[in-house]
Scaffold this motif. Sequence first.
Motif, PDB file in Angstrom:
ATOM      1  N   TYR A 194       0.855  -1.185   0.000  1.00  0.00           N
ATOM      2  CA  TYR A 194       0.000   0.000   0.000  1.00  0.00           C
ATOM      3  C   TYR A 194       0.892   1.237   0.000  1.00  0.00           C
ATOM      4  O   TYR A 194       1.967   1.234   0.592  1.00  0.00           O
ATOM      5  N   ASP A 195       0.419   2.299  -0.680  1.00  0.00           N
ATOM      6  CA  ASP A 195       1.199   3.533  -0.694  1.00  0.00           C
ATOM      7  C   ASP A 195       0.873   4.373   0.546  1.00  0.00           C
ATOM      8  O   ASP A 195       0.071   3.965   1.384  1.00  0.00           O
TER       9      ASP A 195
ATOM     10  N   ALA B  75      -0.895   6.885   0.887  1.00  0.00           N
ATOM     11  CA  ALA B  75      -2.288   7.334   0.927  1.00  0.00           C
ATOM     12  C   ALA B  75      -3.243   6.193   1.265  1.00  0.00           C
ATOM     13  O   ALA B  75      -4.447   6.381   1.308  1.00  0.00           O
TER      14      ALA B  75
ATOM     15  N   THR C 136      -5.561   7.198   6.935  1.00  0.00           N
ATOM     16  CA  THR C 136      -5.550   7.805   5.606  1.00  0.00           C
ATOM     17  C   THR C 136      -6.905   7.832   4.915  1.00  0.00           C
ATOM     18  O   THR C 136      -7.109   8.634   4.016  1.00  0.00           O
ATOM     19  N   ARG C 137      -7.817   6.947   5.302  1.00  0.00           N
ATOM     20  CA  ARG C 137      -9.111   6.887   4.619  1.00  0.00           C
ATOM     21  C   ARG C 137     -10.214   6.609   5.619  1.00  0.00           C
ATOM     22  O   ARG C 137      -9.977   6.170   6.721  1.00  0.00           O
TER      23      ARG C 137
ATOM     24  N   ALA D 167     -10.328   9.938   8.504  1.00  0.00           N
ATOM     25  CA  ALA D 167      -9.177  10.276   7.659  1.00  0.00           C
ATOM     26  C   ALA D 167      -8.507  11.547   8.148  1.00  0.00           C
ATOM     27  O   ALA D 167      -9.164  12.535   8.463  1.00  0.00           O
TER      28      ALA D 167
END
Length: 132
Positions: free
Chosen positions: A52-53, A55, A78-79, A83
């Motif tokens: 995963y990056d 983000a 991140t999400r 977030a």
Amino acid sequence: LRIFGRCDDVFLMLAEKMGLQVAPEWPEGTYFVPDVLVGRSQDDYILPSVPYDVAGMLARDGPPSSWDLRDGAALVITRGMHAGAVGEVDGSDREGNVKCRFKCKPRSGKLRAFVPMVVGRWWFQAAVDGQV
């Protein structure tokens, strides 16, 4: 359909009826350890190859990221509904699941208190496998 009984008893009868083999109960104090954590102590919760990056997006073609989940490590959600919340690893529970605390944004007002959250160890294996 209504069933009255202990879940363990009901599901054991259901498994017998379906012809399923049920593994014996683990000894008390023994907990699930995913393959990615076998042989690691809780002081060594560093996952070096997570696809995963930064983000939080699956990035199978890009370089994998490294996750540090040791006590005191800085974290960012991140999400999702939280977030942007920043936090840190705050130890682990008796089963080895990672306890975190994040400063989440309130729906109204300016108060930002730490909110405790737990990340189950099964989740680490899913992340390393790219299945989150």
